[in-house]
Design an enzyme around this catalytic site. Sequence first.
Site, short mmCIF file in Angstrom:
data_model
loop_
_atom_site.label_atom_id
_atom_site.label_comp_id
_atom_site.label_asym_id
_atom_site.label_seq_id
_atom_site.Cartn_x
_atom_site.Cartn_y
_atom_site.Cartn_z
N ASP A 84 5.96 -1.43 -51.20
CA ASP A 84 6.22 -2.18 -49.84
C ASP A 84 6.57 -1.33 -48.61
O ASP A 84 7.96 -1.09 -48.51
CB ASP A 84 7.22 -3.26 -50.11
N TYR B 244 7.64 -14.80 -45.12
CA TYR B 244 7.77 -14.79 -43.72
C TYR B 244 8.18 -16.31 -42.96
O TYR B 244 8.07 -17.14 -43.97
CB TYR B 244 6.51 -14.26 -42.93
N GLN C 107 6.86 -4.29 -55.18
CA GLN C 107 7.88 -3.99 -54.51
C GLN C 107 8.09 -2.41 -54.15
O GLN C 107 8.37 -2.08 -53.05
CB GLN C 107 9.39 -4.41 -54.93
N ARG D 262 3.28 -9.59 -51.18
CA ARG D 262 4.77 -9.83 -51.33
C ARG D 262 5.13 -10.31 -52.75
O ARG D 262 5.44 -11.73 -52.93
CB ARG D 262 5.57 -10.57 -50.27
N SER E 68 8.59 -3.02 -45.77
CA SER E 68 10.02 -3.31 -46.04
C SER E 68 10.84 -2.04 -46.00
O SER E 68 11.83 -2.11 -45.25
CB SER E 68 10.43 -3.89 -47.33
#
Length: 545
Positions: free
Chosen positions: A136, A234, A133, A128, A139
């Site tokens: 990911d 998280y 990104q 992360r 996500s």
Amino acid sequence: LPTFMPVGVPRERQEDECRVAVTPDTAERMRRQGFNVFVETNAGLAAGFTDDAYRASAVTIVDSAEELYRQVRIVAKVNAMTAEELNMLQPSTTIVSFFDPRADGADAVIEQLLESKCSQLGMELVPRITRSQKLDALSSMANIAGYRAVIEASLCYPSFFTGQITAAGKTEPAKVLVIGAGVAGLAAIGTAKALGAIVRSFDVRPVVKEQVESMGAEFLMLHFKEDGSGSGGYAKIMSKEFIDAEMALFAQQAKEIDIVITTAQIPGRRAPLLYKEEHVAAMKRGSVIVDLAAGTGGNCQLTRAGEKFVTENGVTIIGYTDLPSRMASTASQLYSSNICHLFDDMGRGEGFHIDITDEVVRGMTVTYEGRKLWPPPRKPRPESKKDDDKKDDGEKKEKQDEEDERKSATNGVDKAGQTAAAKPPMSEREKQVRQALEWLLYAGALAALAFVTPEKFHSNFIVFAISCVLGYMLVWGVAPALHTPLMSVTNAISGIVVLSGLEQIGDNLQEDARVLAFVASGVASINIAGGFWVTQRMLNMFHNT
């Protein structure tokens, strides 16, 4: 002629899985990256992509998985390989798919991968960080799951999400509680809010409060000094005292809420139990619970993984584990885009390789050329700002103690603790008396000034005082969006000052007055030039470069 690296896309064997790892659109992108894409027949049919659509994107359709694995050395999948598929793999094949090495049965798969020297990259293991990104996939799927959770709830909820006022009567808007404000939770909040519901959200991480409120939802706070922020964005496991306060909050909300969507998960562990049987019993008949953590044990005590059922008190509990797959076309498009970005970072077709010195690739590599590389080495934790602040506070306290000891010694106070009594804080009445005395002092000073100054100064001073008050209210009472227009107004005022100063310089006044007029004109000119310069820089920000 260019050499194309072969990539295989098999049909998913998992029951009720409708997604596919590569779509016709991304197959064209992979072709431009230097890959030759092989797709098993009907691999994308459940997601709405026919074999003819793949052929139109220069994809080679293969009749069986066995033939596919024989022709390729890179495999792109959605779910982890089955035992049957592992037996078909050629040695030294690279597999890109979702793969959780902490899951049950993962050790046996890893052993088989090590024996065949195959490399496994797990798409849910992407670190992360900002740079990753675009890769990911977790996500991407969580965003879809959050949206779909609200849609599934709306199908079971026996009323409107938005409030209705008609000739027949009035209906109240639905009240939705989203537990967990991660990617899935924020997607659920946005969807429920767009449908007109009253949305509340709870998360153990206070840092997400602004994100929740920016989407128009109410953030439920526990007045408890414990932060649930864990690594990688998280949440972490909380203390018993915090959990007890959390349970009391949910018990209170259960009496009012119509729809509950739970999204809380902790990597590598069972999902935390947040919504217990007594909470469900307190809900109204017709209420709905959607548990997005059903696949890892569930946040609701009564959740049944993969099922939807109605409790004895009329509450519908949805424990579907395939929500992204229920939007297979969109989910496949997003997932395959994540894979394309990964292949870009891994050298494309011509230079494709696993660079274990790359932080992102290293973090998602489970096995590599017969070696197990998971878990990745932990990065040294940088000293946080909070730690710096604590250190600074400690140093300041030590210096303050030393200063206090020095003052005590100077004042003849012994070190046995016989210090002067601390001054008690002022009461409200004492503050009012002090403020009244200050105003009387100001008024006396003004009266004294009136006696020693000429009469013409009085009117000029009154105008000056009123101008100060109006100027202060003008500047601090203007919205930030109007700061640039306000700067134009101040430039105009400064222009008046310049003209007035120039006029004063030309008059037959005393030397002191002419000097003051010159200084005023110079300062106002600086303000005008600076105003135009700042305004121009702000306008340049909106120009297309």
